[in-house]
Design an enzyme around this catalytic site. Sequence first.
Site, PDB file in Angstrom:
ATOM      1  N   TRP A 153       0.868  -1.176  -0.183  1.00 32.65           N
ATOM      2  CA  TRP A 153      -0.011  -0.100   0.056  1.00 32.65           C
ATOM      3  C   TRP A 153       0.882   1.324  -0.106  1.00 32.65           C
ATOM      4  CZ3 TRP A 153      -1.773   2.871   4.657  1.00 32.65           C
ATOM      5  CH2 TRP A 153      -2.531   3.781   4.745  1.00 32.65           C
ATOM      6  N   ASP A 234       0.066  -5.357   9.496  1.00 32.50           N
ATOM      7  CA  ASP A 234      -1.099  -4.467   8.987  1.00 32.50           C
ATOM      8  C   ASP A 234      -2.381  -5.043   8.681  1.00 32.50           C
ATOM      9  OD1 ASP A 234      -2.453  -2.405   8.523  1.00 32.50           O
ATOM     10  OD2 ASP A 234      -1.328  -1.361   6.921  1.00 32.50           O
ATOM     11  N   LYS A 270     -12.534  -0.941   6.098  1.00 27.75           N
ATOM     12  CA  LYS A 270     -13.219  -1.741   5.153  1.00 27.75           C
ATOM     13  C   LYS A 270     -14.063  -2.631   5.704  1.00 27.75           C
ATOM     14  CE  LYS A 270     -10.441   0.777   2.640  1.00 27.75           C
ATOM     15  NZ  LYS A 270      -9.169   0.421   2.204  1.00 27.75           N
TER      16      LYS A 270
HETATM   17  C1  LIG Z   1      -2.718  -2.569   3.907  1.00 31.24           C
HETATM   18  C2  LIG Z   1      -3.444  -1.254   4.288  1.00 31.24           C
HETATM   19  N1  LIG Z   1      -3.180  -0.717   5.446  1.00 31.24           N
HETATM   20  C3  LIG Z   1      -3.898   0.311   5.643  1.00 31.24           C
HETATM   21  C4  LIG Z   1      -4.898   0.992   5.036  1.00 31.24           C
HETATM   22  C5  LIG Z   1      -5.480   2.090   5.409  1.00 31.24           C
HETATM   23  O1  LIG Z   1      -6.783   1.902   6.331  1.00 31.24           O
HETATM   24  P1  LIG Z   1      -7.361   2.904   6.984  1.00 31.24           P
HETATM   25  O2  LIG Z   1      -8.215   3.395   6.317  1.00 31.24           O
HETATM   26  O3  LIG Z   1      -8.106   2.009   8.203  1.00 31.24           O
HETATM   27  O4  LIG Z   1      -6.335   3.956   7.886  1.00 31.24           O
HETATM   28  C6  LIG Z   1      -5.125   0.509   3.627  1.00 31.24           C
HETATM   29  C7  LIG Z   1      -6.091   0.734   2.847  1.00 31.24           C
HETATM   30  O5  LIG Z   1      -6.392   1.666   2.196  1.00 31.24           O
HETATM   31  C8  LIG Z   1      -4.611  -0.645   3.318  1.00 31.24           C
HETATM   32  O6  LIG Z   1      -4.607  -1.377   2.278  1.00 31.24           O
END
Ligand SMILES: Cc1ncc(COP(=O)(O)O)c(C=O)c1O
Length: 424
Positions: A153, A234, A270
């Site tokens: 990401w 993560d 999500k």
């Molecule tokens: C691997 C990963 N970590 C973190 C995030 C961010 O998540 P959050 O919206 O909970 O901050 C995302 C997605 O956007 C993601 O794909």
Amino acid sequence: MWRRSLVPATKYFSTMKKEKMGFGWWNHVKPAPKDPILSITQDFLADTSPHKINLGVGAYRDEHGRPVVLQSVQAAEAYIAANQFSELLSSDATSKLVEQSVKLVYGKNSDAVTEGKLAGIQALSSTGACRLFAEFQKRLYPDSVMYLPDPTWSNHHNIWNDAEVRVRTYRYYNSISKGLDFPALLEDIKNAPDQSFFLLHPCAHNPTGIDPTEEEWRQISYHLKAKNHFPFFDVAYQGLASGDLENDAKAIKIFIEDGHLTGCAQSFAKIMGLVGHRVGCLSILSCNKKQATAIESQLNQIARAMYSKPPAHGMILVSRILSDPKLRLLWESEMKVMTNRIMRMRACLRRNLEKLGSHINWEHITNQVGMFCYSGLSIDQVVYIAKKFHVYITHDGRISMAGVTAENVEYLAEAIHEATRVNK
Ligand SMILES: Cc1ncc(COP(=O)(O)O)c(C=O)c1O
């Protein structure tokens, strides 16, 4: 008396030299580079075509492409509305959220949870949890390195760079097989300096949708342990890879069985459709209760200086869903609905591409899991489908399958088919 000696402001400024007055605050500020994911939405919004489709951002949509508020979330909202908010916000409300969150990833009966060795703190979704951890890493291990998968990401790079932690990557994706580059991944673990930090996606890897098998996870765990590396998970999509919460946490359980200490960033954005609420959790598994208490105090101090406390509304929503058995069941069934719909759309996209006579092997669309399909489209092909078909995906060829529907899948397949024929 003192008033008389003051020079009126207008007179004072009129006597100042012009060049002093004209000091150019912010003249040196250049526009920041565009965010590779968020800028896709900007391009999409600027497009006036009625055919446009946004498959850039990983936000779940129903079969008609509409945003969804889960029924479990609606029921939790009704519960908040029927009660005094101040009463719901008891002094231990945050720690309840942390307790429920860690049970999700580590398992409710795991020693990690029952023996008080976990330091946990509510965080601003997964982004906030990662950033808190990055700050903590910098504070406690200032010379350490964070290894990120290549690719990952994109914001992971920003997070650790901004926290001034040294970042390197380990190999993950094999562009020829469109699968995991497992030998290269192990090699990079072995070659990293001892006691490095490794960020791992335990399920539904973003952007590739490729997860290691159970046996591969065991080997990854073994080699990380052999080098005393610290695994940091993560967990942004637990449940959205297989439709089953436990199954999607099995990588973490393997690491715990192997005696690792771990960190976990969790997100409810999500998996509960709560992107705007920013609810998450950061937990760190330590050796004993004393360590956990010390770590937790450091995390709280870092958060205090950045934003003090996260907002409470979303925290109560999540807490309610996790603690009320009926809502929990409803949420888990809704998660299965989301996952199944995404899997159906994967099969449908592949079928449509094959029906069009595409010369490319599209097996990877159905082999991958989670919200994203790492299509293998080149940047030229991505630009082509945006210009000609008004279909927006990220420049690395990542398609958000959560936005694909029975109504747009044929059109998407045509766009991809044409782009791959025209731009080989
Ligand atoms: C691997 C990963 N970590 C973190 C995030 C961010 O998540 P959050 O919206 O909970 O901050 C995302 C997605 O956007 C993601 O794909």
